[in-house]
Enzyme design. Structure first.
Site, PDB file in Angstrom:
ATOM      1  N   GLY A 241      34.326  34.559  48.995  1.00  0.00           N
ATOM      2  CA  GLY A 241      35.579  33.897  48.127  1.00  0.00           C
ATOM      3  C   GLY A 241      35.360  33.257  46.663  1.00  0.00           C
ATOM      4  CD  GLU A 276      31.396  36.708  56.115  1.00  0.00           C
ATOM      5  OE1 GLU A 276      32.303  37.019  55.775  1.00  0.00           O
ATOM      6  OE2 GLU A 276      31.078  36.425  57.505  1.00  0.00           O
ATOM      7  N   PRO A 277      29.216  36.205  50.485  1.00  0.00           N
ATOM      8  CG  PRO A 277      27.752  35.613  49.097  1.00  0.00           C
ATOM      9  CD  PRO A 277      28.024  35.458  50.538  1.00  0.00           C
ATOM     10  N   GLY A 278      30.771  38.458  48.077  1.00  0.00           N
ATOM     11  CA  GLY A 278      30.706  39.598  47.412  1.00  0.00           C
ATOM     12  C   GLY A 278      30.780  39.787  46.193  1.00  0.00           C
ATOM     13  NE  ARG A 279      36.618  38.572  43.511  1.00  0.00           N
ATOM     14  CZ  ARG A 279      37.591  39.449  43.608  1.00  0.00           C
ATOM     15  NH1 ARG A 279      37.867  40.153  42.684  1.00  0.00           N
ATOM     16  NH2 ARG A 279      38.830  39.475  44.712  1.00  0.00           N
ATOM     17  CE1 TYR A 319      44.235  43.678  45.746  1.00  0.00           C
ATOM     18  CE2 TYR A 319      42.718  44.628  44.030  1.00  0.00           C
ATOM     19  CZ  TYR A 319      42.920  44.479  45.234  1.00  0.00           C
ATOM     20  OH  TYR A 319      42.207  44.948  46.216  1.00  0.00           O
ATOM     21  CB  CYS A 346      51.027  62.013  36.769  1.00  0.00           C
ATOM     22  SG  CYS A 346      49.836  63.753  36.032  1.00  0.00           S
ATOM     23  CD  GLU A 347      50.854  57.262  40.855  1.00  0.00           C
ATOM     24  OE1 GLU A 347      51.617  56.380  40.796  1.00  0.00           O
ATOM     25  OE2 GLU A 347      50.790  58.007  41.775  1.00  0.00           O
ATOM     26  CE1 TYR A 375      35.818  43.645  47.536  1.00  0.00           C
ATOM     27  CE2 TYR A 375      35.662  41.941  46.044  1.00  0.00           C
ATOM     28  CZ  TYR A 375      35.653  42.261  47.271  1.00  0.00           C
ATOM     29  OH  TYR A 375      35.189  41.378  48.291  1.00  0.00           O
TER      30      TYR A 375
HETATM   31  N1  LLP Z   1      34.230  37.988  54.251  1.00  0.00           N
HETATM   32  C1  LLP Z   1      35.340  38.523  54.531  1.00  0.00           C
HETATM   33  C2  LLP Z   1      35.738  38.388  56.081  1.00  0.00           C
HETATM   34  C3  LLP Z   1      36.268  39.172  53.607  1.00  0.00           C
HETATM   35  O1  LLP Z   1      37.548  39.709  54.195  1.00  0.00           O
HETATM   36  C4  LLP Z   1      35.873  39.357  52.217  1.00  0.00           C
HETATM   37  C5  LLP Z   1      36.643  40.031  51.373  1.00  0.00           C
HETATM   38  C6  LLP Z   1      34.379  38.785  51.815  1.00  0.00           C
HETATM   39  C7  LLP Z   1      33.714  38.102  52.822  1.00  0.00           C
HETATM   40  C8  LLP Z   1      34.151  38.828  50.548  1.00  0.00           C
HETATM   41  O2  LLP Z   1      34.862  38.103  49.733  1.00  0.00           O
HETATM   42  P1  LLP Z   1      34.443  37.933  48.061  1.00  0.00           P
HETATM   43  O3  LLP Z   1      33.172  36.881  48.199  1.00  0.00           O
HETATM   44  O4  LLP Z   1      34.219  39.257  47.559  1.00  0.00           O
HETATM   45  O5  LLP Z   1      35.785  37.247  47.445  1.00  0.00           O
HETATM   46  N2  LLP Z   1      39.657  44.201  46.579  1.00  0.00           N
HETATM   47  C9  LLP Z   1      40.137  42.855  46.077  1.00  0.00           C
HETATM   48  C10 LLP Z   1      39.364  41.809  46.961  1.00  0.00           C
HETATM   49  C11 LLP Z   1      39.355  42.134  48.425  1.00  0.00           C
HETATM   50  C12 LLP Z   1      38.621  41.084  49.352  1.00  0.00           C
HETATM   51  C13 LLP Z   1      38.723  41.338  50.651  1.00  0.00           C
HETATM   52  N3  LLP Z   1      37.936  40.455  51.453  1.00  0.00           N
HETATM   53  C14 LLP Z   1      40.191  42.746  44.842  1.00  0.00           C
HETATM   54  O6  LLP Z   1      39.484  43.633  43.952  1.00  0.00           O
HETATM   55  O7  LLP Z   1      40.183  41.555  44.140  1.00  0.00           O
END
Ligand code: LLP
Length: 417
Positions: A241, A276-279, A319, A346-347, A375
């Site tokens: 998050g 659980e970092p992603g972004r 978004y 075409c959108e 993402y």
């Molecule tokens: N853990 C869980 C259970 C999640 O649902 C998510 C993201 C993460 C970890 C990773 O979150 P982060 O650290 O990346 O914020 N497609 C959207 C974002 C969707 C996030 C979904 N869940 C975008 O492009 O902004």
């Protein structure tokens, strides 16, 4: 502040040691370009901030699941947060250790649960009683004990885009924190389970960590209540998050500020912290490189039409997300104009920016759509029968093809007339 992996060198936007115009020449456009050391330094920021605390960082595969990126993180000792059997397959293909995998998600299929158990993943983050029953049943059939955490919904407002806010009671995610003790107690009656964790994830792109800390406080109180019920909780998973600056003025709290504020809450609790970092690991280390096809004027408006489109990067359409768009070559753009940057799909929703002040670009110029490492490609599609872009990973002066550009033949793979 961590270094920006994309900087102008001799007037040309470069990724680590490689100029983006040379990547466009060699690999064509549109192309996703990722910076290996940018990703590593962001992952290390988590490791460094967490030193001295028992922890496991499970990179959230959904943010960017390219094998090259997973492999880089696996070599660095990352664990992985997955939401599907396909993501587990990718982690294994990339050399990741299944024993470091947590399986999240609101709807796991029996086949996925079986596959994950066979691969001996670390644990499941469960979101409903039915799911817990399934895991119990399948684990028992396999003669295994599945480690589980229950994802609770702490009812905290994540203050982000409504589509990526997940921590309120009204959302489909998790189990209401107020009902959690009953769910845990029932789960404890089932065979084949080790109930060892509590997890939560309240939303994504949080520039301010306050809601995360608030959620942590509520969840820690729950851990204490569960322990009082004799449930041996060992793991606390706070999800992902943390946000990144998409706009020049955005201020994202650094990882270490967040962890330093979290640390006292964990004092003396003997919990392993999972994140659980992603972004925040990959977003800033990626750009989508596109070429201007043409510039046109309709009425009062200017349109810059590029060869990338919403099927390659859907965040602006889905978004209303902001991505900075910069020219790859700094010079030759003395004047500026205001324009929509759009793709050929075409959108009307096929745009990367609207009414954006831009250097006066012309056909053939290269643009970089920034902060596209998370993402981006993972949400791409073949809409309008557009082959998906190439992905490259830059490592110093080397460029590795992380995924070749799709060909027409890829578009019809598996189809029959
Ligand atoms: N853990 C869980 C259970 C999640 O649902 C998510 C993201 C993460 C970890 C990773 O979150 P982060 O650290 O990346 O914020 N497609 C959207 C974002 C969707 C996030 C979904 N869940 C975008 O492009 O902004």
């Amino acid at each position: 502040m961590l270094n920006d992996p994309f900087t102008y060198q001799a007037g040309v936007l470069s990724c680590e040691g490689v100029a983006l115009d040379s990547i466009a020449t060699e690999f064509g456009t549109p192309t996703y370009v990722y910076a290996k050391h940018g990703i590593l330094s962001r992952f290390s920021a988590y490791e460094n901030a967490l030193s001295g605390l028992p922890h496991r960082i499970c990179y959230s595969v959904k943010a960017n699941s390219n094998l090259a990126i997973l492999a880089v993180l696996a070599k660095q000792g990352a664990g992985f947060d997955i939401v599907s059997g396909g993501e587990l397959f990718r982690v294994i293909q990339a050399g990741g250790d299944p024993r470091s995998v947590v399986f999240s998600g609101v709807g796991k299929t029996p086949e996925e649960i079986r596959f994950a158990l066979e691969q001996r993943i670390h644990s499941f983050n469960c979101e409903s009683e039915s799911e817990i029953e399934w895991i119990s049943k399948i684990a028992t059939e396999l003669g295994q004990t599945a480690s589980i955490a229950i994802r609770v919904n702490p009812d905290v407002d994540a203050v982000t885009h409504p589509y990526i806010s997940t921590g309120l009671r009204e959302h489909k995610f998790g189990v209401d924190i107020h009902a959690a003790e009953a769910t845990y107690t029932r789960a404890a009656q089932l065979p084949g389970l080790a109930i060892e964790g509590v997890s939560c994830h309240i939303g994504s792109q949080l520039l301010d960590p306050d809601p995360l800390l608030q959620a942590a406080g509520k969840v820690i109180e729950l851990v204490k209540r569960l322990r009082a019920l004799n449930l041996p909780i060992r793991y606390l998973d706070l999800g992902g998050g943390l946000g990144v600056p998409y706009r020049p003025g955005d201020r994202a709290a650094p990882v270490n500020t967040f962890i330093e504020r979290l640390r006292p809450k964990l004092e003396g609790l003997n919990l392993t912290l999972m994140l659980e970092p992603g972004r925040s690991v990959v977003a800033e280390s990626g750009v989508l490189l596109a070429r201007v096809l043409l510039v046109k004027r309709n009425g009062e408006k200017n349109f810059v039409i590029v060869d990338a489109a919403m099927n390659d990067l859907i965040r602006p359409a889905l978004y209303q997300a902001h991505h900075e768009i910069v020219p790859v070559r700094q010079c030759g753009h003395e004047s500026h104009f205001r324009a929509d940057v759009v793709g050929p799909v075409c959108e009307t929703g096929d745009f990367f920016a609207r009414g954006r002040e831009l250097p006066a670009v012309k056909p053939g110029d290269l643009l970089a759509i920034r902060t596209a490492g998370a993402y981006g490609f993972v949400l791409s599609s073949n809409y309008n029968s557009r082959p998906r872009p190439c992905e490259v990973l830059v490592d110093g002066n080397d460029v590795h093809i992380a995924r070749r550009r799709e060909q027409f033949a890829d578009l019809i793979r598996g189809e029959s007339a």
